[in-house]
Design a protein around this motif. Structure first.
Motif, short mmCIF file in Angstrom:
data_model
loop_
_atom_site.label_atom_id
_atom_site.label_comp_id
_atom_site.label_asym_id
_atom_site.label_seq_id
_atom_site.Cartn_x
_atom_site.Cartn_y
_atom_site.Cartn_z
N GLU A 233 0.83 -1.20 0.00
CA GLU A 233 0.00 0.00 0.00
C GLU A 233 0.87 1.25 0.00
OE1 GLU A 233 -3.98 -1.58 2.33
OE2 GLU A 233 -2.20 -1.11 3.51
N LEU A 234 1.95 1.23 0.76
CA LEU A 234 2.88 2.36 0.77
C LEU A 234 3.51 2.55 -0.61
CD1 LEU A 234 4.61 1.81 4.22
CD2 LEU A 234 3.06 3.69 3.61
N LEU A 235 3.84 1.46 -1.28
CA LEU A 235 4.42 1.56 -2.62
C LEU A 235 3.43 2.14 -3.62
CD1 LEU A 235 6.45 -1.77 -2.72
CD2 LEU A 235 7.39 0.55 -2.70
N VAL A 236 2.16 1.77 -3.50
CA VAL A 236 1.14 2.35 -4.38
C VAL A 236 1.05 3.85 -4.16
CG1 VAL A 236 -1.35 2.44 -4.84
CG2 VAL A 236 -0.20 0.23 -4.66
N ILE A 237 1.07 4.27 -2.90
CA ILE A 237 1.01 5.70 -2.60
C ILE A 237 2.27 6.40 -3.11
CG2 ILE A 237 0.93 7.41 -0.74
CD1 ILE A 237 -0.73 5.29 0.86
N LEU A 238 3.42 5.75 -2.98
CA LEU A 238 4.67 6.31 -3.51
C LEU A 238 4.56 6.54 -5.02
CD1 LEU A 238 7.73 7.00 -2.94
CD2 LEU A 238 8.19 4.67 -3.73
N ILE A 239 4.02 5.58 -5.73
CA ILE A 239 3.84 5.70 -7.17
C ILE A 239 2.92 6.87 -7.50
CG2 ILE A 239 2.85 4.57 -9.22
CD1 ILE A 239 3.82 1.88 -7.85
N GLU B 181 20.76 5.28 5.00
CA GLU B 181 22.14 5.58 4.61
C GLU B 181 22.29 5.49 3.10
OE1 GLU B 181 24.97 3.25 6.79
OE2 GLU B 181 24.08 3.82 8.71
N ARG B 182 21.65 4.50 2.49
CA ARG B 182 21.71 4.33 1.03
C ARG B 182 21.05 5.51 0.34
NH1 ARG B 182 24.97 3.13 -2.19
NH2 ARG B 182 24.14 4.69 -3.55
N ILE B 183 19.92 5.95 0.88
CA ILE B 183 19.22 7.10 0.31
C ILE B 183 20.11 8.33 0.37
CG2 ILE B 183 17.27 8.70 0.64
CD1 ILE B 183 15.63 6.23 1.55
N GLU B 184 20.70 8.61 1.52
CA GLU B 184 21.53 9.80 1.67
C GLU B 184 22.78 9.72 0.79
OE1 GLU B 184 22.70 13.53 2.67
OE2 GLU B 184 20.74 12.59 2.93
N LEU C 202 8.41 4.23 4.26
CA LEU C 202 8.81 2.93 3.72
C LEU C 202 10.03 2.38 4.47
CD1 LEU C 202 8.37 3.68 -0.06
CD2 LEU C 202 7.29 1.78 1.16
N PRO C 203 10.10 1.06 4.61
CA PRO C 203 11.26 0.45 5.26
C PRO C 203 12.46 0.40 4.30
CG PRO C 203 9.72 -1.26 4.61
CD PRO C 203 9.08 0.06 4.26
#
Length: 90
Positions: A7-13, A64-67, A59-60
């Motif tokens: 559901e979080l991924l759908v909202i992200l999209i 660190e990867r994002i930054e 989202l989980p």
């Protein structure tokens, strides 16, 4: 009740689509244009990016990867800017 990862991924999209729409309006109609029943284009874009960042925080994901990716993108942009020829003054 917490949202599932799917559901979080759908909202992200959906939020990505709204960022695309807001960025397109900035290009098409002008960055600073105030459109009736929409708002100032760049302010709407900022709002949509905020929504996108908010859902990405939910989202989980590896922060660190994002930054690290964010910093790499900024460094690439700086390199690209240095390689651009100077525009002649009008």
């Amino acid at each position: 009740m917490a949202l599932t990862r799917d559901e979080l991924l759908v909202i992200l999209i959906e939020e990505c689509g709204e960022v695309i729409q807001a960025a397109t309006k900035c290009l098409r109609f002008g960055y600073n244009r105030d459109q009736p029943d929409y708002g100032i284009n760049h302010e709407v874009l900022a709002h949509e990016i905020g929504d996108l960042l908010g859902i990405s925080d939910a989202l989980p994901l590896n922060r660190e990867r994002i930054e690290c990716s964010r910093q790499q993108k900024l460094a690439k942009l700086q390199l690209a800017l240095r390689g651009l020829p100077n525009k002649p003054k009008s």
